[in-house]
Design an enzyme around this catalytic site. Structure first.
Site, short mmCIF file in Angstrom:
data_model
loop_
_atom_site.label_atom_id
_atom_site.label_comp_id
_atom_site.label_asym_id
_atom_site.label_seq_id
_atom_site.Cartn_x
_atom_site.Cartn_y
_atom_site.Cartn_z
N LYS A 20 -7.93 -0.42 10.95
CA LYS A 20 -7.23 -0.90 9.57
C LYS A 20 -5.84 0.14 9.50
CE LYS A 20 -6.09 -1.04 5.01
NZ LYS A 20 -5.18 -0.06 4.22
N ASP A 25 2.75 -14.70 11.50
CA ASP A 25 1.38 -15.26 10.94
C ASP A 25 0.49 -13.93 11.10
OD1 ASP A 25 -1.30 -16.04 10.26
OD2 ASP A 25 -0.98 -17.80 11.27
N HIS A 82 -1.32 10.64 0.40
CA HIS A 82 -1.54 9.04 -0.15
C HIS A 82 -1.64 9.15 -1.74
CE1 HIS A 82 -3.44 5.04 -0.33
NE2 HIS A 82 -4.03 5.51 -1.18
N GLU A 101 0.81 -1.08 -0.03
CA GLU A 101 -0.02 -0.11 0.02
C GLU A 101 0.76 1.21 0.09
OE1 GLU A 101 -3.46 2.32 2.63
OE2 GLU A 101 -3.28 -0.10 2.50
#
Length: 439
Positions: free
Chosen positions: A281, A297, A394, A86
Site C-alpha cells: 500500500k 486508470d 506522519h 494522504e
C-alpha cells in the site's frame, strides 16, 4: 426530507439533479446547493469539459496536486506531479528523492511492454479440430482487424500473437483466445477491446463456414471479449544501490545496522501477507498519485499490481532488498500498463500540465517515473519504520489537518505546533490543547 427513487434522473438538467438531491437527502438544501456550486469552475467551457467526463455530473471533487522535486532517474532530473490526499506522501517521496540523488539516483529498466486481451468462448467438440481451425484462421484474424490496427502498426504496435488456450479442466468446454498486444504510447484499452470483438466475430463466422466441424462444433458461443488488467509481461524495474557506508546520514548513524534492519523488514514483507499488504500500500501511495496526475486508470493499475504480488501463490512484497559484498541494493518490479496519448491525457488541463512537467514522456518513460515514485515512497516508509517510527513524521502532517478541522487561528497554530514539538500528537491531545487555549 425523505429518500426515494426517481425515474429519468439522467435526463434532468444539472440544476434539477442538484435540487432533487438537495431536497431529498438534506435538511439544509439551500446550503448544500451553494456548497456544490462553489466547486464549479467559473470558466463555463472548462466546466462543460469536466461535466462530460462521466455521467450525472453535479460538481467537481478536488484533490491536492503536489510536486516532489529532485528525482534523478537514469541521470536525468525530474519533478514528479502527485495527486493524493494522504498526509506526508509527497514529503516522504521528496525526502527519498533527495537522499538518493546524492547517491547516484534511481536506475530503471523496461522488462517488457506486452499487454493482454482474451476472447472467452464455449466449444463443444473435438479439441484437435479446434486447434487446427484456429491455426488456419490466424491470418483471417489479422486481416479482419487490419482496419483497427493499421494506425497502431505504423507506430510500431499491433497484435503480436493469438494463442488458443484450453481451460476445460476449469470449466467444461471453456476455451480462450489469448491475444498479446503492443500499444506503444497508448494505454490501449479501447484499441484492444475493439480488436477482440472483431476477432470474436471472425471466430464465429469462420466456425460456421468450417466444413470439418459438425453442426454442434460450428456453434461456438462467445461469452465475452475483453482486455486483461493483469499484465505480468508489461513490467518495469526501478532500483537504487550504493556502498553500505554511503547510507550514513543525519538520521542513519550506523549504516550497517540500518541496512541489515532494512533488508530484514523487506524480507518480512516477502513472507508475511499481513505485512505485505500494508508494505505494498505504501508503494501504491507513490504509484497511484502519479497515475492520477497523469490521467491514467489507477483502479486498473491497482488490480494488476496486486495480482502480480500474488503471482507465486501467496501475496508478497513488491520490493526486494539485499546487502551483499558491502553493497546495499533495493529494487522493485511493477506491472504498469500506461498511456501518454488518448483518454484524459489530451482532455484534462492539469493532466497536460503534469505530462509537460515530466517533459512529455513516452509510455515507457512514464512507466519508469511511476515505478521510481513507488520505490521512493516505499524506501521512505521502511526507513521510517526501522529508524524513528512511521508516526513521527506522519502525525506532524496530520496535526495540520486537525488544526484545519477546528479552524485554528494563526496564533493558536503557533502555540499548538510548538507544544507538539515535544509531545506525542493525537487527535484528543490536540483538541484538549485547543480547548484550553480558547478558554
Amino acid at each position: 426530507m425523505k429518500a426515494g427513487n426517481i425515474n429519468g434522473f439522467s435526463k434532468l438538467s444539472k440544476r434539477d439533479k442538484i435540487n432533487w438531491i438537495a431536497q431529498t437527502y438534506f435538511s439544509n438544501p439551500e446550503d448544500v446547493v451553494e456548497l456544490i456550486e462553489q466547486y464549479w469552475n467559473s470558466d463555463e467551457e472548462l466546466q462543460k469539459l469536466h461535466d462530460e467526463f462521466i455521467e450525472n455530473t453535479i460538481t467537481n471533487f478536488y484533490l491536492p496536486f503536489g510536486v516532489a522535486p529532485n528525482f534523478l532517474i537514469n541521470d536525468k532530473w525530474y519533478t514528479i506531479p502527485m495527486v493524493i490526499e494522504e498526509s506526508s506522501v509527497v514529503a516522504a517521496a521528496s525526502k527519498a528523492a533527495k537522499f538518493w540523488s546524492e547517491r547516484g539516483g534511481f536506475k530503471t529498466t523496461i522488462l517488457g511492454t506486452e499487454k493482454i486481451g482474451q476472447v472467452h468462448f464455449i466449444y463443444k467438440g473435438d479439441k484437435q479440430k479446434l486447434e487446427e481451425f484456429i491455426a488456419n484462421t490466424q491470418q483471417a484474424f489479422l486481416d479482419d482487424t487490419f482496419s483497427i490496427t493499421q494506425n497502431m502498426q505504423k507506430r510500431g504496435g499491433g497484435i503480436q500473437k493469438i494463442e488458443l488456450r484450453d481451460k476445460t479442466a476449469d470449466i467444461p468446454n471453456y476455451y480462450q483466445l489469448h491475444v498479446t498486444f503492443e500499444t506503444v504510447d497508448s494505454m490501449g484499452a479501447n484499441f484492444i477491446n475493439s480488436c477482440l470483438e472483431q476477432i470474436a466475430s471472425t471466430l464465429k463466422a469462420k466456425a460456421i463456414a468450417n466444413i470439418t466441424f459438425t453442426e454442434e462444433e460450428k456453434q461456438i458461443d462467445v461469452v465475452m471479449s475483453i482486455l486483461s488488467n493483469y499484465v505480468p509481461n508489461c513490467v518495469v524495474r526501478a532500483e537504487v544501490s550504493c556502498p553500505v557506508e554511503d547510507l550514513k546520514s543525519a538520521d542513519i548513524k550506523d549504516p550497517i545496522l540500518f541496512a541489515e534492519k532494512f533488508v530484514q523488514a523487506v524480507r518480512i514483507a516477502e513472507v508475511e501477507p499481513f505485512r505485505a499488504v500494508t508494505h505494498n500500500k505504501g508503494v501504491m501511495n507513490g504509484v497511484d498519485a502519479v497515475v492520477v496526475a497523469t490521467g491514467n486508470d489507477f483502479r486498473a493499475i491497482e488490480a494488476g499490481v496486486h495480482a502480480y504480488a500474488a503471482r507465486n501463490g501467496q501475496y508478497s512484497s513488491l520490493s526486494h532488498a539485499s546487502l551483499e559484498n558491502g553493497i546495499f541494493k533495493f529494487w522493485i518490479d511493477l506491472p504498469l500498463a500506461l498511456g501518454t496519448v488518448g483518454g484524459l491525457t489530451s482532455l484534462h488541463p492539469m493532466v497536460k500540465v503534469a505530462l509537460q512537467m515530466l517533459q512529455k514522456p513516452s509510455a515507457t518513460e512514464l512507466m519508469q517515473v511511476i515505478a521510481v515514485a513507488g520505490i521512493a515512497q516505499n524506501f521512505a516508509a521502511v526507513k521510517s519504520l526501522t529508524t524513528t517510527g512511521i508516526q513521527q513524521g506522519h502525525m506532524k502532517m496530520h496535526l495540520m489537518n486537525i488544526l484545519n478541522q477546528f479552524k485554528a487561528t494563526d496564533a493558536e497554530r503557533v502555540k499548538v505546533v510548538a507544544h507538539f514539538e515535544k509531545h506525542v500528537v493525537s487527535h484528543s491531545a490536540v483538541v484538549e490543547l485547543l480547548e484550553s487555549l480558547r478558554k
